[in-house]
Design an enzyme around this catalytic site. Structure first.
Site, PDB file in Angstrom:
ATOM      1  N   THR A   1      16.460 -13.976 -46.018  1.00  0.00           N
ATOM      2  CA  THR A   1      16.988 -12.826 -46.750  1.00  0.00           C
ATOM      3  C   THR A   1      15.837 -12.008 -47.338  1.00  0.00           C
ATOM      4  OG1 THR A   1      19.095 -13.886 -47.176  1.00  0.00           O
ATOM      5  CG2 THR A   1      18.447 -12.175 -48.721  1.00  0.00           C
TER       6      THR A   1
ATOM      7  N   GLU B   1      20.648 -10.512 -39.680  1.00  0.00           N
ATOM      8  CA  GLU B   1      21.400 -11.768 -39.772  1.00  0.00           C
ATOM      9  C   GLU B   1      20.529 -12.687 -40.619  1.00  0.00           C
ATOM     10  OE1 GLU B   1      22.355 -15.149 -39.647  1.00  0.00           O
ATOM     11  OE2 GLU B   1      22.097 -15.336 -37.475  1.00  0.00           O
TER      12      GLU B   1
ATOM     13  N   GLU C   1      19.062 -21.502 -50.435  1.00  0.00           N
ATOM     14  CA  GLU C   1      19.025 -21.997 -49.059  1.00  0.00           C
ATOM     15  C   GLU C   1      17.854 -22.959 -48.886  1.00  0.00           C
ATOM     16  OE1 GLU C   1      18.012 -19.281 -45.691  1.00  0.00           O
ATOM     17  OE2 GLU C   1      19.864 -20.037 -44.815  1.00  0.00           O
TER      18      GLU C   1
HETATM   19  P1  NAI Z   1      10.954 -15.561 -41.972  1.00  0.00           P
HETATM   20  O1  NAI Z   1      12.114 -14.735 -42.372  1.00  0.00           O
HETATM   21  O2  NAI Z   1       9.641 -15.314 -42.613  1.00  0.00           O
HETATM   22  O3  NAI Z   1      10.702 -15.400 -40.394  1.00  0.00           O
HETATM   23  C1  NAI Z   1      11.608 -14.916 -39.443  1.00  0.00           C
HETATM   24  C2  NAI Z   1      10.895 -13.973 -38.480  1.00  0.00           C
HETATM   25  O4  NAI Z   1      10.441 -12.818 -39.165  1.00  0.00           O
HETATM   26  C3  NAI Z   1       9.638 -14.563 -37.830  1.00  0.00           C
HETATM   27  O5  NAI Z   1       9.554 -14.103 -36.497  1.00  0.00           O
HETATM   28  C4  NAI Z   1       8.513 -13.963 -38.671  1.00  0.00           C
HETATM   29  O6  NAI Z   1       7.286 -13.888 -38.006  1.00  0.00           O
HETATM   30  C5  NAI Z   1       9.056 -12.581 -38.946  1.00  0.00           C
HETATM   31  N1  NAI Z   1       8.512 -11.908 -40.138  1.00  0.00           N
HETATM   32  C6  NAI Z   1       7.976 -12.468 -41.252  1.00  0.00           C
HETATM   33  N2  NAI Z   1       7.620 -11.515 -42.129  1.00  0.00           N
HETATM   34  C7  NAI Z   1       7.933 -10.319 -41.566  1.00  0.00           C
HETATM   35  C8  NAI Z   1       7.830  -8.961 -42.001  1.00  0.00           C
HETATM   36  N3  NAI Z   1       7.331  -8.640 -43.188  1.00  0.00           N
HETATM   37  N4  NAI Z   1       8.268  -7.983 -41.174  1.00  0.00           N
HETATM   38  C9  NAI Z   1       8.817  -8.298 -39.984  1.00  0.00           C
HETATM   39  N5  NAI Z   1       8.928  -9.556 -39.519  1.00  0.00           N
HETATM   40  C10 NAI Z   1       8.494 -10.561 -40.305  1.00  0.00           C
HETATM   41  O7  NAI Z   1      11.356 -17.080 -42.150  1.00  0.00           O
HETATM   42  P2  NAI Z   1      10.379 -18.346 -42.337  1.00  0.00           P
HETATM   43  O8  NAI Z   1       9.236 -18.003 -43.232  1.00  0.00           O
HETATM   44  O9  NAI Z   1      10.057 -18.877 -41.007  1.00  0.00           O
HETATM   45  O10 NAI Z   1      11.345 -19.356 -43.082  1.00  0.00           O
HETATM   46  C11 NAI Z   1      11.495 -19.289 -44.498  1.00  0.00           C
HETATM   47  C12 NAI Z   1      12.923 -19.538 -44.884  1.00  0.00           C
HETATM   48  O11 NAI Z   1      13.753 -18.523 -44.367  1.00  0.00           O
HETATM   49  C13 NAI Z   1      13.519 -20.811 -44.337  1.00  0.00           C
HETATM   50  O12 NAI Z   1      13.174 -21.916 -45.107  1.00  0.00           O
HETATM   51  C14 NAI Z   1      14.979 -20.490 -44.380  1.00  0.00           C
HETATM   52  O13 NAI Z   1      15.488 -20.691 -45.672  1.00  0.00           O
HETATM   53  C15 NAI Z   1      15.029 -19.019 -44.051  1.00  0.00           C
HETATM   54  N6  NAI Z   1      15.326 -18.771 -42.629  1.00  0.00           N
HETATM   55  C16 NAI Z   1      16.578 -18.379 -42.290  1.00  0.00           C
HETATM   56  C17 NAI Z   1      16.898 -18.198 -40.964  1.00  0.00           C
HETATM   57  C18 NAI Z   1      18.253 -17.780 -40.537  1.00  0.00           C
HETATM   58  O14 NAI Z   1      18.605 -17.938 -39.390  1.00  0.00           O
HETATM   59  N7  NAI Z   1      19.048 -17.208 -41.403  1.00  0.00           N
HETATM   60  C19 NAI Z   1      15.936 -18.451 -39.889  1.00  0.00           C
HETATM   61  C20 NAI Z   1      14.625 -18.806 -40.360  1.00  0.00           C
HETATM   62  C21 NAI Z   1      14.364 -18.966 -41.681  1.00  0.00           C
END
Ligand code: NAI
Ligand code: MG
Length: 494
Positions: free
Chosen positions: A233, A253, A386
């Site tokens: 989020t 999402e 979460e």
């Molecule tokens: P994240 O939200 O940082 O990563 C998801 C994607 O976004 C990755 O491909 C990442 O490289 C990219 N990303 C990161 N920062 C960005 C930015 N500023 N602009 C554009 N893209 C960016 O998630 P992360 O750090 O892997 O996991 C952290 C927490 O997020 C998890 O512990 C979980 O709680 C939640 N999460 C939720 C998901 C879902 O399906 N709702 C999936 C993954 C993580």
């Protein structure tokens, strides 16, 4: 045991593997062993720019956007065939990069992804506008591809998340730049090769690997028309802010803290199994995780006891074994986060009913015992935040009204479930829940035909179903004057 030396992976731009201009790489590890399995190109702004230009050129050439839909459909079906033929190796690579049990990669992730390509292969031929009834005019709408779509995905279901975004975008005639998660980049690069083999023209699908900086460059790039994001989020909020500069279309999402509600009149054996699958599937690393289990007073103690009894039998360990039910968490970062929440739960005064230990000493990877907290209050951090791991919070409730209130007292609203044998109660309760999905007497079943997405801070836009095509098309209205002269042609006098 000898270890194969880590493989080198490049970016995939304009139909070929290319070295990154950044000349930087990052490591992808097998989290179940800690072993480095690949050195992967870290795409920078120039690399993103190159991929966006390739996608733009492909789009404007019409090679895909104007391809007869029958042909587009054949190619998407061919992609499904190729994934089916390569299922064992794709599943093995997914498990190696992510740590999830091979049974899940092979029998859930891959089949659902293949099915999504088949569904959108058919959907490609059904995209159409409407005739709009207006007297004296012929008015109709056209559904046109948006153009270049940037798609940013997480590490929990690398192939499935790629598929849910790529299949509808491609069915609608868009070109794509996909940015997989830095923890699990390998299968997306493999899919890119299969797209080429399936006959997707060069430049239509591009994969740029890297971390959040690469994602941010994609979100800010003026040549990108739409961003589809799945992830946290927090980052979703950042994506919206960064996309505002160029007013890109955005679909998000995001996270969840989903309620799973068991009434005393439920089939309890089914509900116990359902509660376990809701939270422990994929080590709890799933946006739909049923991480808040609400159990009605009368059955609360017996239910927790049954859960604990079952949990003691789950097999945690080497994800490459067919018998394994719980694999490794994806990374050191996720491992630390989950362990810290287990600590927080104890400090908040919840009862640790089962688990709570990590298995880092016995098993080399990032394994954590499936864990249950009982006597949890809905206001505790372990009930509100979460965790994204195998940690369940069990909360007590009195009646329907109290359950509905507790369920909705959260900023998230992705999915939910209700277990009851009373059909009236089930439907009434479904209407009271603020969430984009309600399962009744099951959990985590997501047919490709039905829309999936969140209420509140779980995001907006709907993936899957025909509705996903709305996120990848623009609507154009065409108005044809049928009167001899239009009312406006004499407005200023003739
Ligand atoms: P994240 O939200 O940082 O990563 C998801 C994607 O976004 C990755 O491909 C990442 O490289 C990219 N990303 C990161 N920062 C960005 C930015 N500023 N602009 C554009 N893209 C960016 O998630 P992360 O750090 O892997 O996991 C952290 C927490 O997020 C998890 O512990 C979980 O709680 C939640 N999460 C939720 C998901 C879902 O399906 N709702 C999936 C993954 C993580
Ligand atoms: Mg990895």
């Amino acid at each position: 045991m000898t270890q194969a030396s880590p493989q080198q992976y490049h970016l995939f731009i304009n139909g070929e593997e290319v070295a990154p201009q950044s000349e930087q790489t990052f490591e992808s590890i097998n989290p179940a062993t800690g072993e480095v399995i690949a050195h992967v190109a870290h795409g920078n702004e120039q690399d993103v720019d190159r991929a966006v230009k390739a996608a733009r050129n492909a789009h404007e050439s019409g090679v895909w956007s104007k391809m007869p839909t029958a042909q587009r459909s054949i190619i998407l079906n061919r992609m499904a065939d190729l994934m089916q033929e390569n299922l064992p190796s794709l599943a093995a690579l997914e498990t190696q990069d992510n740590g999830k049990p091979i049974n899940e990669s092979s029998f859930i992730d891959l089949p659902m992804s293949i099915d999504a390509f088949r569904y959108y292969a058919s959907a490609a031929r059904m995209i159409g506008g409407q005739a709009v009834p207006v007297p004296g005019a012929l008015t109709y709408t056209l559904k046109e591809p948006i153009g270049v779509c940037g798609q940013i995905i997480p590490w929990n279901f690398p192939i499935m998340m790629a598929t849910w975004k790529l299949a509808p975008a491609l069915a609608a005639g868009n070109s794509v730049v996909l940015k997989p998660a830095e923890q699990t980049p390998l299968t997306a690069l493999r899919l890119a090769e299969l797209f080429k083999q399936a006959g997707v023209p060069d430049g239509v699908v591009n994969v740029v690997t890297g971390d959040g900086r690469t994602g941010e460059a994609l979100v800010k790039h003026p040549g990108v028309d739409k961003i589809a994001f799945t992830g946290s989020t927090e980052v979703g909020r950042q994506v919206m802010i960064n996309a505002a500069g160029t007013l890109k279309r955005v679909s998000l999402e995001l996270g969840g803290k989903s309620p799973n509600v068991v009434f005393a009149d439920a089939n309890l054996d089914q509900a116990v199994n359902g509660a376990l699958f809701a939270i422990y599937f994929n080590q709890g690393q799933i946006c739909t995780a049923g991480s808040r289990l609400f159990v009605q007073d009368a059955i609360y103690d017996a239910f927790v006891e049954k859960l604990v009894g079952k949990l003691a039998q789950l097999r945690v360990g080497d994800p490459t074994l067919n018998t394994t039910q719980i694999g490794s968490l994806v990374s050191a970062e996720q491992f630390d986060k989950v362990n810290s929440y287990i600590q927080i739960g104890q400090e908040e005064g919840a009862t640790l009913a089962f688990g709570g230990k990590h298995l880092r000493d016995e098993l080399k990877g990032y394994f954590v015992q499936p864990t249950i907290f009982s006597d949890v209050k809905n206001s505790m951090r372990i009930a509100q935040e979460e965790i994204f791991g195998p940690v369940l919070s069990v909360i007590r409730f009195k009646d329907d009204a109290e359950a509905a209130r507790l369920v909705n007292e959260i900023p998230y609203g992705l999915v939910s479930a209700v277990w009851t044998e009373n059909v009236r109660r089930a439907h009434n309760f479904a209407s009271m829940i603020q969430a984009g999905y309600v399962w009744i007497n099951t959990y985590n079943i997501l047919p490709v035909e039905a829309p999936f997405g969140g209420y509140k801070q779980s995001g907006f836009g709907r993936e899957l179903g025909m509705g996903a095509l709305d996120m990848y098309t623009e609507t154009k209205n065409v108005y044809v004057e049928l009167n001899e002269a239009s009312p406006i042609t004499g407005w200023y006098g003739v």
